[in-house]
Design an enzyme around this catalytic site. Structure first.
Site, PDB file in Angstrom:
ATOM      1  CG  HIS A 166     -10.629 -30.958  -4.336  1.00  0.00           C
ATOM      2  ND1 HIS A 166     -10.909 -29.614  -4.248  1.00  0.00           N
ATOM      3  CD2 HIS A 166      -9.275 -31.077  -4.219  1.00  0.00           C
ATOM      4  CE1 HIS A 166      -9.773 -28.947  -4.079  1.00  0.00           C
ATOM      5  NE2 HIS A 166      -8.771 -29.808  -4.051  1.00  0.00           N
ATOM      6  CG  ASP A 217      -6.832 -25.023   5.322  1.00  0.00           C
ATOM      7  OD1 ASP A 217      -5.687 -25.487   5.218  1.00  0.00           O
ATOM      8  OD2 ASP A 217      -7.459 -24.565   4.353  1.00  0.00           O
ATOM      9  NE  ARG A 245       1.201 -25.688   4.933  1.00  0.00           N
ATOM     10  CZ  ARG A 245       0.278 -26.092   4.053  1.00  0.00           C
ATOM     11  NH1 ARG A 245      -1.003 -25.867   4.279  1.00  0.00           N
ATOM     12  NH2 ARG A 245       0.643 -26.712   2.955  1.00  0.00           N
ATOM     13  CB  SER A 274      -4.420 -27.560   3.460  1.00  0.00           C
ATOM     14  OG  SER A 274      -4.997 -26.416   2.881  1.00  0.00           O
ATOM     15  CE  LYS A 281      -9.421 -25.436   1.120  1.00  0.00           C
ATOM     16  NZ  LYS A 281      -8.118 -25.515   1.816  1.00  0.00           N
TER      17      LYS A 281
END
Length: 433
Positions: free
Chosen positions: A82, A161, A168, A183, A187
């Site tokens: 990621h 999330d 947020r 967050s 995922k």
């Protein structure tokens, strides 16, 4: 249990229990806890922070708020990668085939872009016919058969999330380390990988602008992953200028394919080998980083990594002629040079401004409903440390408009020319395990 008591406890600096965190996440997700109370808690977290245990519990609660992807039918140790996002970041298209070329399964769930440039899926769709929507069965079959597949995120992953992020975003609590880390990791953890390598960007084109902030985020995410039973490594890499020379969609696919065919674009090549090496060590294919790096470098040079990339395109019904002949990829109507106005050396490039210039051309989305233009983009001619003469091209804009003034202006804003030569920035700042 009352939400009021949870808010007051965190406001006063207390450590929330597992039960209190789960009560909040479940209640907010199903609508029993109103936005104003959730906003009060996120603001309390913003100011008071969370312990490692609290952050891990929050992340797991967000994972448990929706579906998780079961990848147990995929043989072997599955490692995910990621990136926290950058400009010209086409690393996935190099790393995935590299890791697959040594037999490690890469089951990649990716998203679309909003902002600077297209996301991973948008870039892949530059290849005619390529499908990123597929059944779970086809996805698993492709990974088992070819060790690599890239698909759109399906199902209801971490809905808590999604709801919390939207809150947020409008309440000034995006920049909270435990909330950012939770967050991202919720995922990733819901996506079913056994281990995770994170590419955490730092600099002008990154979410985290300073090395200190980037390192703090990296450590937070590594702690979450390890606390929740996933071996996690973070590589902190530089984003003070775009990665490689191409920014856009089709032109980024082209550059990635060229690297897989042996072209030396040093920053992209180095970062891709770095990330792929950590992924294959986590998968226990190699005993150490040096052994992994040498084997993967060999597969860049002998064509095995490119063969994996071509197989990915073919298995997902893309037109492989576009990969065999990269000139067939979408191209814009006009090439517009943006020239330097003085002699000197490139001392800085605001990567975010380059990304915005590409978005103005149509390479990215200003709103989620915007259509991506796969053929437009930017080719950098000069990077930090390069000498430049007045009138020499800094970049070439690939545009479908003959006059792309907004993009030209943004590029001029992005480049800083100095009389003294500066060194190119360090690419890989730190590895955190």
């Amino acid at each position: 249990m009352r939400m009021y008591d949870v808010i007051v406890k965190k406001r006063d600096g207390g450590e929330l229990s597992k039960e209190e965190i789960e009560f909040f996440v479940k209640g907010y997700t199903n609508g029993e806890i109103p936005d104003y109370q959730a906003a009060a808690l996120t603001m309390a977290i913003y100011f008071k922070g969370m312990t490692q245990e609290e952050t891990a519990t929050l992340t797991q609660a967000m994972v448990d708020s929706g579906e998780t992807i079961d990848l147990s039918a995929i043989k072997g140790h599955k490692v995910d990668k990621h990136s926290t996002g950058g400009v010209g970041d086409k690393v996935t298209f190099i790393v995935g085939p590299l890791v697959a070329s040594v037999g490690v399964p890469v089951a990649k769930m990716s998203g679309r872009g909003l902002g600077h440039t297209g996301g991973t899926l948008d870039k892949l769709e530059s290849v005619k016919g390529l499908q990123i929507e597929m059944s779970k069965e086809e996805f698993i079959h492709n990974v088992n058969e070819h060790k690599l597949s890239v698909a759109g995120q399906t199902g209801n992953l971490a809905p808590a999330d999604k709801k919390l992020y939207a809150l947020r975003d409008v309440t000034g609590t995006v920049d909270s380390l435990p909330l950012i880390a939770g967050s991202i990791m919720s995922k990733k953890l819901a996506s079913g990988a056994d281990s995770i390598v994170l590419d955490v960007k730092t600099g002008s084109g990154a979410f985290m602008k300073t090395l200190e902030d980037s390192e703090a985020l990296a450590r937070e995410m590594v702690n979450i992953g390890n606390n929740l039973g996933k071996n996690t490594v973070a590589v902190i890499s530089d984003m003070n200028q775009p990665l490689g020379f191409e920014v856009g969609n089709a032109n980024e696919i082209r550059e990635a394919a060229e690297i897989l065919q042996g072209k030396r674009v040093e920053d992209l090549r180095e970062l891709s080998l770095e990330i792929a090496s950590h992924m294959t060590v986590l998968a226990e294919v190699f005993s150490d980083y040096e052994e992994a790096y040498q084997a993967l470098e060999k597969n860049l040079e002998n064509g095995k990594a490119f063969a994996s990339f071509r197989k990915l395109i073919e298995a997902q019904h893309g037109d492989t002629a576009m990969i065999d002949d990269l000139s067939l990829l979408p191209q814009a109507s006009y090439d517009i040079e943006v020239a330097a106005e003085e002699d000197g050396f490139v001392s800085a490039i605001d990567a975010e401004s380059i990304g915005v210039a590409a978005m103005y051309l149509g390479a990215g989305r200003a709103t989620k409903d915007d259509e991506i233009n796969h053929g437009v983009g930017i080719t950098l001619q000069k990077k930090i440390g390069d000498e430049v003469k007045a009138g020499e091209a800094l970049v070439i804009l690939h545009s479908d408009e003959e006059n792309a003034q907004a993009s030209i202006n943004k590029v001029k804003e992005a480049y800083n020319i100095s009389k003294e030569k500066v060194e190119s920035p360090t690419l890989i700042h730190k590895v955190i395990k």
